[in-house]
Structure formats: structure tokens, C-alpha cells
Design an enzyme around this catalytic site. Structure first.
Site, PDB file in Angstrom:
ATOM      1  N   HIS A   6       0.894  -1.155   0.000  1.00 44.32           N
ATOM      2  CA  HIS A   6       0.000   0.000   0.000  1.00 44.32           C
ATOM      3  C   HIS A   6       0.926   1.197   0.000  1.00 44.32           C
ATOM      4  CE1 HIS A   6      -3.124   2.822   0.640  1.00 44.32           C
ATOM      5  NE2 HIS A   6      -2.600   3.226   1.785  1.00 44.32           N
ATOM      6  N   ASP A  48       1.521   5.243  -0.179  1.00 46.41           N
ATOM      7  CA  ASP A  48       1.053   6.622  -0.069  1.00 46.41           C
ATOM      8  C   ASP A  48       2.225   7.555  -0.346  1.00 46.41           C
ATOM      9  OD1 ASP A  48      -1.620   6.204   0.769  1.00 46.41           O
ATOM     10  OD2 ASP A  48      -0.956   5.817   2.809  1.00 46.41           O
ATOM     11  N   ASP A  90      -7.353   1.052   2.214  1.00 45.10           N
ATOM     12  CA  ASP A  90      -7.211   2.129   3.187  1.00 45.10           C
ATOM     13  C   ASP A  90      -8.314   3.170   3.042  1.00 45.10           C
ATOM     14  OD1 ASP A  90      -6.022   3.332   5.354  1.00 45.10           O
ATOM     15  OD2 ASP A  90      -4.482   4.352   4.191  1.00 45.10           O
TER      16      ASP A  90
END
Length: 183
Positions: free
Chosen positions: A12, A14, A123
Site C-alpha cells: 500500500h 502513499d 485504506d
């Protein structure tokens, strides 16, 4: 009662969340280089790349020579990309934005071998009631997400999720987030 558990190698990502754009970019290029090598050498059987195409575009901006490697791994069903262009927040934007995000992400993924046909939102901060309808309209019949199901109301983490119009998807709710595997 035995339950089948799936362990999925994934990331994941970001950008700019913890580091500067430059630091994140350098780390992500190293990460992707390692993932591609591990998939090609059989160290990993498959890898789920966060459900968002924007990070693939970021990587290819720095390493355009690896486009064919990514294409080959996607076509071999070793690297799973899309269907989103960016991870979306379902509750603060319009339905049109969600649909366009999926359209762009799926079109970009198609250019690299095809989009994963799963509404993967590891998320998100809640779930919009029309998501099954939107997913079905985009040809997606399964979803995996984290937040949005109150723990005290959960009878099963796997369920059929239905929109008000009757559209259904098979849903799996990640119990404690995407960080570590646990039941």
C-alpha cells in the site's frame, strides 16, 4: 471449523504521506525493481500492487524501459494492477468521480495487460452504499476493503454486499488493516 486463509504479497503506497515526493519516488523505484525481479525469478508467485495505477505511472515515468517487463508480468497474472487510478475516499466525493477514477484506472491498466477485477480499497475510510452498483457497472463482482464495518456488528468478514437497487458483490472486510496477516 477450518477456514481457508490467503496470504497476499502486496504494497500500500502513499506518496508524500511520510516522506517528501523525492524520497518516496526513490524508495518506490527501488521497491518496484525488487518486486519485478522477485516475480521474474520466481521468488514471489504473484504481487498485488495496491489497486491504483497512478503509482505504476509514477514508476514508469522514472523507468520507462521496464514497461514491457510490467506488461509481461501482468499478462502472466503475476502482477495485479488497477482497477483504480488512485485510491479513492468513497464518502467525500461524488459517484461520478468514483466512476471516472475506475474508468481511467482500468483504461491505463488495459494498456499494460489488464486491470485486476476487484474493488480493492485497503485504506478507505468508509463505504458508500452505492459501491456494489458502481462495481457491477464496471464489471467488478468482488471487493476487499478495510474500514466501514463496525466490529460490534460483524458476524462474518465475508459477505454479499447489496446496494439499494439490488446490485450485489462478494465482499471481504480486512479485519485489522492491511499491515499484517492475522485473524
Amino acid at each position: 471449523m477450518a477456514k481457508k486463509v490467503h496470504v497476499i504479497a502486496h504494497t500500500h503506497w502513499d506518496f508524500e504521506w511520510y516522506f517528501t515526493v523525492n524520497e518516496s519516488s526513490v524508495q518506490f523505484v527501488y521497491h518496484m525493481d525488487e518486486v519485478l525481479r522477485a516475480l521474474e525469478e520466481g521468488v514471489l508467485q504473484y504481487y498485488l500492487l495496491d489497486g491504483q495505477m497512478s503509482i505504476v505511472d509514477d514508476y514508469l515515468r522514472f523507468c520507462p524501459e521496464n514497461r514491457e517487463r510490467i506488461h509481461a508480468l501482468v499478462r502472466a497474472r503475476k502482477l495485479f494492477i488497477g482497477p483504480w487510478y488512485t485510491q479513492t475516499d468513497e464518502l467525500v466525493i461524488s459517484g461520478e468521480s468514483i466512476v471516472r477514477n475506475l474508468q481511467i484506472g482500468m483504461a491505463r491498466a488495459k494498456q499494460l495487460g489488464g486491470a485486476m477485477k476487484m474493488g480493492y480499497l485497503p485504506d478507505s475510510f468508509g463505504q458508500g452504499k452505492d459501491m456494489p452498483k458502481i462495481y457491477r457497472g464496471m464489471g467488478i463482482s468482488d471487493t476487499v476493503f478495510w474500514r466501514g464495518v463496525p466490529n460490534e456488528k460483524v458476524q462474518s468478514r465475508d459477505f454479499i454486499w447489496m446496494s439499494e437497487d439490488g446490485s450485489e458483490v462478494v465482499a471481504a472486510n480486512i479485519k485489522n488493516g492491511y499491515f499484517v496477516g492475522w485473524i
